[in-house]
Design a protein around this motif. Structure first.
Motif, PDB file in Angstrom:
ATOM      1  N   HIS A  65       0.803  -1.225   0.000  1.00  0.00           N
ATOM      2  CA  HIS A  65       0.000   0.000   0.000  1.00  0.00           C
ATOM      3  C   HIS A  65       0.834   1.272   0.000  1.00  0.00           C
ATOM      4  CE1 HIS A  65      -4.141  -1.554   0.643  1.00  0.00           C
ATOM      5  NE2 HIS A  65      -3.458  -2.634   0.974  1.00  0.00           N
ATOM      6  N   TRP A  66       2.088   1.194   0.449  1.00  0.00           N
ATOM      7  CA  TRP A  66       2.931   2.395   0.502  1.00  0.00           C
ATOM      8  C   TRP A  66       4.365   1.972   0.713  1.00  0.00           C
ATOM      9  CZ3 TRP A  66       3.053   6.400   5.036  1.00  0.00           C
ATOM     10  CH2 TRP A  66       3.550   7.637   4.590  1.00  0.00           C
ATOM     11  N   VAL A  67       5.270   2.591  -0.033  1.00  0.00           N
ATOM     12  CA  VAL A  67       6.702   2.353   0.131  1.00  0.00           C
ATOM     13  C   VAL A  67       7.420   3.687  -0.043  1.00  0.00           C
ATOM     14  CG1 VAL A  67       8.732   1.091  -0.689  1.00  0.00           C
ATOM     15  CG2 VAL A  67       6.467   0.020  -0.835  1.00  0.00           C
ATOM     16  N   LEU A 125      18.112   1.545   8.157  1.00  0.00           N
ATOM     17  CA  LEU A 125      19.113   0.967   7.267  1.00  0.00           C
ATOM     18  C   LEU A 125      20.516   1.462   7.605  1.00  0.00           C
ATOM     19  CD1 LEU A 125      17.345   1.188   3.776  1.00  0.00           C
ATOM     20  CD2 LEU A 125      17.079  -0.526   5.582  1.00  0.00           C
ATOM     21  N   ASP A 126      21.504   0.658   7.231  1.00  0.00           N
ATOM     22  CA  ASP A 126      22.900   1.026   7.450  1.00  0.00           C
ATOM     23  C   ASP A 126      23.516   1.750   6.261  1.00  0.00           C
ATOM     24  OD1 ASP A 126      23.229  -1.016   5.586  1.00  0.00           O
ATOM     25  OD2 ASP A 126      24.435  -2.295   6.908  1.00  0.00           O
ATOM     26  N   ILE A 127      22.686   2.135   5.288  1.00  0.00           N
ATOM     27  CA  ILE A 127      23.134   2.905   4.129  1.00  0.00           C
ATOM     28  C   ILE A 127      22.264   4.153   4.009  1.00  0.00           C
ATOM     29  CG2 ILE A 127      24.143   0.977   2.842  1.00  0.00           C
ATOM     30  CD1 ILE A 127      21.524   0.746   1.264  1.00  0.00           C
ATOM     31  N   PRO A 128      22.827   5.264   3.501  1.00  0.00           N
ATOM     32  CA  PRO A 128      22.057   6.509   3.455  1.00  0.00           C
ATOM     33  C   PRO A 128      21.032   6.582   2.332  1.00  0.00           C
ATOM     34  CG  PRO A 128      24.287   6.894   2.686  1.00  0.00           C
ATOM     35  CD  PRO A 128      24.235   5.472   3.171  1.00  0.00           C
ATOM     36  N   VAL A 129      21.273   5.866   1.229  1.00  0.00           N
ATOM     37  CA  VAL A 129      20.405   5.969   0.057  1.00  0.00           C
ATOM     38  C   VAL A 129      20.349   4.612  -0.635  1.00  0.00           C
ATOM     39  CG1 VAL A 129      20.131   7.061  -2.215  1.00  0.00           C
ATOM     40  CG2 VAL A 129      20.991   8.395  -0.302  1.00  0.00           C
ATOM     41  N   ILE A 130      19.174   4.266  -1.125  1.00  0.00           N
ATOM     42  CA  ILE A 130      19.069   3.118  -2.019  1.00  0.00           C
ATOM     43  C   ILE A 130      18.656   3.636  -3.388  1.00  0.00           C
ATOM     44  CG2 ILE A 130      18.650   1.438  -0.206  1.00  0.00           C
ATOM     45  CD1 ILE A 130      15.712   1.486  -0.787  1.00  0.00           C
ATOM     46  N   ASP A 131      19.098   2.954  -4.428  1.00  0.00           N
ATOM     47  CA  ASP A 131      18.892   3.404  -5.796  1.00  0.00           C
ATOM     48  C   ASP A 131      17.499   2.989  -6.262  1.00  0.00           C
ATOM     49  OD1 ASP A 131      19.228   4.353  -8.360  1.00  0.00           O
ATOM     50  OD2 ASP A 131      20.476   2.667  -9.004  1.00  0.00           O
ATOM     51  N   VAL A 132      16.548   3.931  -6.148  1.00  0.00           N
ATOM     52  CA  VAL A 132      15.163   3.664  -6.542  1.00  0.00           C
ATOM     53  C   VAL A 132      14.615   4.820  -7.364  1.00  0.00           C
ATOM     54  CG1 VAL A 132      14.671   2.205  -4.534  1.00  0.00           C
ATOM     55  CG2 VAL A 132      14.223   4.662  -4.410  1.00  0.00           C
ATOM     56  N   SER A 133      13.545   4.535  -8.093  1.00  0.00           N
ATOM     57  CA  SER A 133      12.791   5.558  -8.817  1.00  0.00           C
ATOM     58  C   SER A 133      11.318   5.306  -8.545  1.00  0.00           C
ATOM     59  CB  SER A 133      13.061   5.467 -10.327  1.00  0.00           C
ATOM     60  OG  SER A 133      12.389   4.335 -10.882  1.00  0.00           O
ATOM     61  N   GLU A 134      10.450   6.151  -9.100  1.00  0.00           N
ATOM     62  CA  GLU A 134       9.010   5.968  -8.917  1.00  0.00           C
ATOM     63  C   GLU A 134       8.515   4.637  -9.487  1.00  0.00           C
ATOM     64  OE1 GLU A 134       6.952   9.362 -10.512  1.00  0.00           O
ATOM     65  OE2 GLU A 134       7.204  10.467  -8.651  1.00  0.00           O
ATOM     66  N   GLN A 135       9.269   4.049 -10.420  1.00  0.00           N
ATOM     67  CA  GLN A 135       8.853   2.791 -11.038  1.00  0.00           C
ATOM     68  C   GLN A 135       9.442   1.559 -10.369  1.00  0.00           C
ATOM     69  OE1 GLN A 135       6.341   2.451 -13.196  1.00  0.00           O
ATOM     70  NE2 GLN A 135       6.165   4.612 -12.666  1.00  0.00           N
ATOM     71  N   THR A 136      10.283   1.754  -9.357  1.00  0.00           N
ATOM     72  CA  THR A 136      10.852   0.631  -8.626  1.00  0.00           C
ATOM     73  C   THR A 136       9.733  -0.111  -7.907  1.00  0.00           C
ATOM     74  OG1 THR A 136      12.922   1.842  -8.315  1.00  0.00           O
ATOM     75  CG2 THR A 136      12.520  -0.014  -6.838  1.00  0.00           C
ATOM     76  N   SER A 137       9.813  -1.430  -7.895  1.00  0.00           N
ATOM     77  CA  SER A 137       8.790  -2.231  -7.223  1.00  0.00           C
ATOM     78  C   SER A 137       9.058  -2.315  -5.726  1.00  0.00           C
ATOM     79  CB  SER A 137       8.767  -3.644  -7.804  1.00  0.00           C
ATOM     80  OG  SER A 137       9.942  -4.341  -7.424  1.00  0.00           O
ATOM     81  N   ALA A 138       8.009  -2.650  -4.988  1.00  0.00           N
ATOM     82  CA  ALA A 138       8.160  -2.867  -3.552  1.00  0.00           C
ATOM     83  C   ALA A 138       9.122  -4.021  -3.286  1.00  0.00           C
ATOM     84  CB  ALA A 138       6.796  -3.143  -2.928  1.00  0.00           C
ATOM     85  N   ALA A 139       9.103  -5.043  -4.125  1.00  0.00           N
ATOM     86  CA  ALA A 139      10.003  -6.187  -3.946  1.00  0.00           C
ATOM     87  C   ALA A 139      11.463  -5.771  -4.076  1.00  0.00           C
ATOM     88  CB  ALA A 139       9.674  -7.284  -4.951  1.00  0.00           C
ATOM     89  N   ALA A 140      11.766  -4.871  -5.013  1.00  0.00           N
ATOM     90  CA  ALA A 140      13.146  -4.403  -5.167  1.00  0.00           C
ATOM     91  C   ALA A 140      13.589  -3.625  -3.928  1.00  0.00           C
ATOM     92  CB  ALA A 140      13.286  -3.546  -6.420  1.00  0.00           C
ATOM     93  N   VAL A 141      12.708  -2.798  -3.392  1.00  0.00           N
ATOM     94  CA  VAL A 141      13.037  -2.089  -2.152  1.00  0.00           C
ATOM     95  C   VAL A 141      13.244  -3.106  -1.037  1.00  0.00           C
ATOM     96  CG1 VAL A 141      12.196  -0.475  -0.397  1.00  0.00           C
ATOM     97  CG2 VAL A 141      11.875   0.037  -2.830  1.00  0.00           C
TER      98      VAL A 141
END
Length: 162
Positions: A65-67, A125-141
């Motif tokens: 529902h939200w990521v 998280l132990d990292i400051p940024v993950i490489d995502v965009s608006e089209q990234t899936s919840a599974a990838a996150v």
């Protein structure tokens, strides 16, 4: 200190207010993401990810529902409506595609039957940024979260059953 997630809209196990229910799919709610706050994040936290997941959706894989990823480590709350285009998300934060097919908050919308659980979760998280965009899936996150979580806190609301 224990890592804790809270909301002024509901407490653990309570019915989700209409303000947070989807407006569509047979529902007529406000579709506003609830205000959330957290405290007690583990030492070494560099960012947060907030998710809302319904494990009871009749899909075989639940329903995202939200990521929201890339919430800076100095942010410990989100205001009501932050995921609904009402402002309040940190500039670095990135909302990704949910199971509604678009980024942003999508409220509860269960089919008739038993109540569904809506699990609000914040991961440190132990990292400051993950490489995502608006089209990234919840599974990838989820892949990033699985490999970089220092800890998490949850808050579960219920909705449905008519």
């Amino acid at each position: 200190m224990t890592f804790v997630l809270t909301s002024p809209a509901f407490t653990e196990g309570q019915i989700m207010p209409q303000a947070q229910v989807y407006n569509g799919m047979g529902q007529s709610g406000g579709n506003l993401s609830p205000a959330l706050s957290w405290k007690g994040a583990p030492e070494g936290t560099k960012s947060f990810v907030v998710t809302v997941y319904d494990p009871d959706a009749p899909t075989g894989s639940g329903w995202w529902h939200w990521v929201v990823a890339n919430i800076p480590s100095d942010v410990t709350s989100l205001p009501e409506g932050a995921g609904s285009g009402k402002g309040g998300l940190p500039p670095a934060a990135a909302q990704v595609r949910t199971d509604f097919g678009v980024p942003g908050y999508g409220g509860a919308a269960p089919p008739p039957g038993k109540p569904h659980r809506y699990i609000f979760r914040v991961d440190a998280l132990d990292i400051p940024v993950i490489d995502v965009s608006e089209q990234t899936s919840a599974a990838a996150v989820g892949f990033y979260v699985h490999h970089h979580t220092l800890g998490h806190a949850t808050l579960t609301a219920l909705y449905g059953g008519e």
